[in-house]
Write a protein that holds these residues in place. Structure first.
Motif, PDB file in Angstrom:
ATOM      1  N   GLY A 212       0.784  -1.231   0.000  1.00 17.99           N
ATOM      2  CA  GLY A 212       0.000   0.000   0.000  1.00 17.99           C
ATOM      3  C   GLY A 212       0.814   1.279   0.000  1.00 17.99           C
ATOM      4  N   ALA A 213       2.129   1.167  -0.096  1.00 19.76           N
ATOM      5  CA  ALA A 213       2.978   2.359  -0.110  1.00 19.76           C
ATOM      6  C   ALA A 213       2.871   3.072  -1.462  1.00 19.76           C
ATOM      7  CB  ALA A 213       4.424   1.974   0.154  1.00 19.76           C
ATOM      8  N   ARG A 214       3.020   4.384  -1.437  1.00 18.28           N
ATOM      9  CA  ARG A 214       3.055   5.148  -2.688  1.00 18.28           C
ATOM     10  C   ARG A 214       4.510   5.335  -3.068  1.00 18.28           C
ATOM     11  NH1 ARG A 214      -1.215   8.096   0.139  1.00 18.28           N
ATOM     12  NH2 ARG A 214      -3.153   7.540  -0.890  1.00 18.28           N
ATOM     13  N   TYR A 215       4.806   5.186  -4.352  1.00 17.38           N
ATOM     14  CA  TYR A 215       6.204   5.283  -4.776  1.00 17.38           C
ATOM     15  C   TYR A 215       6.303   5.867  -6.173  1.00 17.38           C
ATOM     16  CZ  TYR A 215       5.269   1.018  -7.454  1.00 17.38           C
ATOM     17  OH  TYR A 215       4.748   0.116  -8.335  1.00 17.38           O
ATOM     18  N   PHE A 216       7.452   6.490  -6.443  1.00 12.52           N
ATOM     19  CA  PHE A 216       7.792   7.039  -7.749  1.00 12.52           C
ATOM     20  C   PHE A 216       8.848   6.131  -8.379  1.00 12.52           C
ATOM     21  CE2 PHE A 216       6.685  11.048  -5.523  1.00 12.52           C
ATOM     22  CZ  PHE A 216       5.720  11.509  -6.394  1.00 12.52           C
ATOM     23  N   PRO A 217       8.501   5.375  -9.399  1.00  8.71           N
ATOM     24  CA  PRO A 217       9.542   4.608 -10.086  1.00  8.71           C
ATOM     25  C   PRO A 217      10.360   5.551 -10.971  1.00  8.71           C
ATOM     26  CG  PRO A 217       7.453   4.256 -11.166  1.00  8.71           C
ATOM     27  CD  PRO A 217       7.175   5.093  -9.951  1.00  8.71           C
ATOM     28  N   PRO A 218      11.515   5.122 -11.453  1.00 10.80           N
ATOM     29  CA  PRO A 218      12.289   5.972 -12.359  1.00 10.80           C
ATOM     30  C   PRO A 218      11.470   6.292 -13.620  1.00 10.80           C
ATOM     31  CG  PRO A 218      13.582   4.089 -11.645  1.00 10.80           C
ATOM     32  CD  PRO A 218      12.196   3.874 -11.156  1.00 10.80           C
ATOM     33  N   THR A 219      11.735   7.422 -14.235  1.00  8.60           N
ATOM     34  CA  THR A 219      10.951   7.840 -15.399  1.00  8.60           C
ATOM     35  C   THR A 219      11.088   6.876 -16.568  1.00  8.60           C
ATOM     36  OG1 THR A 219      12.768   9.269 -16.070  1.00  8.60           O
ATOM     37  CG2 THR A 219      10.993  10.280 -14.809  1.00  8.60           C
ATOM     38  N   ALA A 220      12.234   6.202 -16.686  1.00  9.81           N
ATOM     39  CA  ALA A 220      12.430   5.234 -17.769  1.00  9.81           C
ATOM     40  C   ALA A 220      11.883   3.860 -17.406  1.00  9.81           C
ATOM     41  CB  ALA A 220      13.918   5.113 -18.092  1.00  9.81           C
TER      42      ALA A 220
ATOM     43  N   ALA B 132      13.062   1.766 -15.385  1.00  9.71           N
ATOM     44  CA  ALA B 132      14.167   0.830 -15.185  1.00  9.71           C
ATOM     45  C   ALA B 132      15.107   1.432 -14.149  1.00  9.71           C
ATOM     46  CB  ALA B 132      14.909   0.569 -16.476  1.00  9.71           C
ATOM     47  N   TYR B 133      15.578   0.590 -13.219  1.00 10.68           N
ATOM     48  CA  TYR B 133      16.498   1.046 -12.187  1.00 10.68           C
ATOM     49  C   TYR B 133      17.908   1.152 -12.751  1.00 10.68           C
ATOM     50  CZ  TYR B 133      12.679   0.335  -8.947  1.00 10.68           C
ATOM     51  OH  TYR B 133      11.479   0.430  -8.306  1.00 10.68           O
ATOM     52  N   PRO B 134      18.796   1.900 -12.105  1.00  8.03           N
ATOM     53  CA  PRO B 134      20.165   2.073 -12.626  1.00  8.03           C
ATOM     54  C   PRO B 134      20.933   0.765 -12.824  1.00  8.03           C
ATOM     55  CG  PRO B 134      19.734   3.676 -10.906  1.00  8.03           C
ATOM     56  CD  PRO B 134      18.562   2.748 -10.940  1.00  8.03           C
ATOM     57  N   ASP B 135      20.591  -0.279 -12.053  1.00  5.22           N
ATOM     58  CA  ASP B 135      21.295  -1.551 -12.223  1.00  5.22           C
ATOM     59  C   ASP B 135      20.764  -2.366 -13.395  1.00  5.22           C
ATOM     60  OD1 ASP B 135      18.872  -2.362 -11.229  1.00  5.22           O
ATOM     61  OD2 ASP B 135      19.687  -3.539  -9.571  1.00  5.22           O
ATOM     62  N   GLY B 136      19.757  -1.845 -14.092  1.00  8.11           N
ATOM     63  CA  GLY B 136      19.228  -2.501 -15.281  1.00  8.11           C
ATOM     64  C   GLY B 136      17.946  -3.286 -15.060  1.00  8.11           C
ATOM     65  N   THR B 137      17.548  -3.493 -13.820  1.00  7.42           N
ATOM     66  CA  THR B 137      16.306  -4.227 -13.573  1.00  7.42           C
ATOM     67  C   THR B 137      15.108  -3.340 -13.868  1.00  7.42           C
ATOM     68  OG1 THR B 137      16.324  -3.573 -11.254  1.00  7.42           O
ATOM     69  CG2 THR B 137      17.350  -5.693 -11.793  1.00  7.42           C
ATOM     70  N   PRO B 138      14.048  -3.897 -14.427  1.00  7.30           N
ATOM     71  CA  PRO B 138      12.879  -3.076 -14.752  1.00  7.30           C
ATOM     72  C   PRO B 138      12.095  -2.697 -13.497  1.00  7.30           C
ATOM     73  CG  PRO B 138      12.458  -5.371 -15.286  1.00  7.30           C
ATOM     74  CD  PRO B 138      13.881  -5.284 -14.868  1.00  7.30           C
ATOM     75  N   ALA B 139      11.544  -1.515 -13.510  1.00  8.86           N
ATOM     76  CA  ALA B 139      10.695  -1.061 -12.409  1.00  8.86           C
ATOM     77  C   ALA B 139       9.312  -1.664 -12.588  1.00  8.86           C
ATOM     78  CB  ALA B 139      10.621   0.458 -12.395  1.00  8.86           C
ATOM     79  N   SER B 140       8.591  -1.763 -11.506  1.00 11.69           N
ATOM     80  CA  SER B 140       7.275  -2.377 -11.533  1.00 11.69           C
ATOM     81  C   SER B 140       6.200  -1.325 -11.360  1.00 11.69           C
ATOM     82  CB  SER B 140       7.167  -3.414 -10.406  1.00 11.69           C
ATOM     83  OG  SER B 140       5.858  -3.892 -10.301  1.00 11.69           O
TER      84      SER B 140
ATOM     85  N   TRP C 117       4.320  -3.269  -7.845  1.00 13.90           N
ATOM     86  CA  TRP C 117       4.961  -3.398  -6.549  1.00 13.90           C
ATOM     87  C   TRP C 117       6.064  -2.361  -6.377  1.00 13.90           C
ATOM     88  CZ3 TRP C 117       5.534  -8.885  -8.559  1.00 13.90           C
ATOM     89  CH2 TRP C 117       4.398  -9.636  -8.259  1.00 13.90           C
ATOM     90  N   CYS C 118       6.269  -1.924  -5.132  1.00 12.34           N
ATOM     91  CA  CYS C 118       7.406  -1.065  -4.819  1.00 12.34           C
ATOM     92  C   CYS C 118       8.680  -1.914  -4.914  1.00 12.34           C
ATOM     93  CB  CYS C 118       7.254  -0.456  -3.429  1.00 12.34           C
ATOM     94  SG  CYS C 118       7.257  -1.642  -2.079  1.00 12.34           S
ATOM     95  N   SER C 119       9.833  -1.297  -4.801  1.00 14.07           N
ATOM     96  CA  SER C 119      11.087  -2.025  -4.997  1.00 14.07           C
ATOM     97  C   SER C 119      11.291  -3.104  -3.932  1.00 14.07           C
ATOM     98  CB  SER C 119      12.271  -1.059  -5.002  1.00 14.07           C
ATOM     99  OG  SER C 119      12.334  -0.362  -3.779  1.00 14.07           O
ATOM    100  N   VAL C 120      10.854  -2.864  -2.703  1.00 15.02           N
ATOM    101  CA  VAL C 120      11.015  -3.854  -1.634  1.00 15.02           C
ATOM    102  C   VAL C 120      10.132  -5.069  -1.897  1.00 15.02           C
ATOM    103  CG1 VAL C 120      10.718  -4.249   0.838  1.00 15.02           C
ATOM    104  CG2 VAL C 120      11.622  -2.070   0.028  1.00 15.02           C
ATOM    105  N   CYS C 121       8.858  -4.825  -2.210  1.00 16.73           N
ATOM    106  CA  CYS C 121       7.940  -5.942  -2.481  1.00 16.73           C
ATOM    107  C   CYS C 121       8.306  -6.659  -3.772  1.00 16.73           C
ATOM    108  CB  CYS C 121       6.502  -5.438  -2.533  1.00 16.73           C
ATOM    109  SG  CYS C 121       5.928  -4.797  -0.940  1.00 16.73           S
ATOM    110  N   ARG C 122       8.822  -5.918  -4.749  1.00 12.43           N
ATOM    111  CA  ARG C 122       9.239  -6.553  -6.003  1.00 12.43           C
ATOM    112  C   ARG C 122      10.415  -7.482  -5.767  1.00 12.43           C
ATOM    113  NH1 ARG C 122      12.829  -6.392  -9.696  1.00 12.43           N
ATOM    114  NH2 ARG C 122      12.380  -6.708 -11.889  1.00 12.43           N
ATOM    115  N   ALA C 123      11.372  -7.058  -4.943  1.00 12.01           N
ATOM    116  CA  ALA C 123      12.521  -7.908  -4.627  1.00 12.01           C
ATOM    117  C   ALA C 123      12.080  -9.154  -3.859  1.00 12.01           C
ATOM    118  CB  ALA C 123      13.548  -7.121  -3.813  1.00 12.01           C
ATOM    119  N   ALA C 124      11.124  -8.991  -2.948  1.00 13.92           N
ATOM    120  CA  ALA C 124      10.613 -10.142  -2.195  1.00 13.92           C
ATOM    121  C   ALA C 124       9.882 -11.115  -3.112  1.00 13.92           C
ATOM    122  CB  ALA C 124       9.688  -9.665  -1.078  1.00 13.92           C
ATOM    123  N   ALA C 125       9.101 -10.586  -4.062  1.00  7.73           N
ATOM    124  CA  ALA C 125       8.397 -11.451  -5.008  1.00  7.73           C
ATOM    125  C   ALA C 125       9.379 -12.160  -5.937  1.00  7.73           C
ATOM    126  CB  ALA C 125       7.392 -10.634  -5.820  1.00  7.73           C
ATOM    127  N   ALA C 126      10.422 -11.457  -6.348  1.00  5.48           N
ATOM    128  CA  ALA C 126      11.432 -12.076  -7.219  1.00  5.48           C
ATOM    129  C   ALA C 126      12.180 -13.178  -6.474  1.00  5.48           C
ATOM    130  CB  ALA C 126      12.405 -11.021  -7.725  1.00  5.48           C
TER     131      ALA C 126
END
Length: 103
Positions: free
Chosen positions: A11-19, A21-29, A32-41
């Motif tokens: 339920g957190a609100r978040y701003f993904p990168p405008t592209a 995709a994160y700087p390490d090359g992984t796609p933004a979701s 899910w926020c980055s924490v929940c996306r990492a847990a799901a992955a």
């Protein structure tokens, strides 16, 4: 202005990168926020494509509506504020006893 998403897991609100995709090359979701996306992955769960498409569509619509309101110069919509009762006048404040037929 940037797209704002709500994480469907926490339920957190978040701003993904405008592209999107994160700087390490992984796609933004868009789901899910980055924490929940990492847990799901880590659990091997993939992002639901239909839910991601709907989340992206809603975020783009909200952004377009905000940009259109800014272009029109609209301020935040305020409710119509009216007094709950008529203003009191001096005549009403004095009372009925000042002029009468008997006086």
């Amino acid at each position: 202005m940037r797209l704002l998403f709500v994480c469907q897991a926490c339920g957190a609100r978040y701003f993904p990168p405008t592209a999107m995709a994160y700087p390490d090359g992984t796609p933004a979701s868009a789901v899910w926020c980055s924490v929940c996306r990492a847990a799901a992955a880590a659990r091997g769960i993939r992002e639901p494509e239909a839910l991601a498409a709907v989340a992206m569509l809603l975020a783009v619509r909200a952004l377009n509506a905000a940009l259109a309101a800014r272009a029109r110069g609209d301020r935040a919509a305020r409710p119509d504020v009216r007094p709950s009762r008529p203003a009191r006048t001096r005549r009403a404040a004095r009372g009925p006893g000042t002029r009468t037929r008997l006086g």
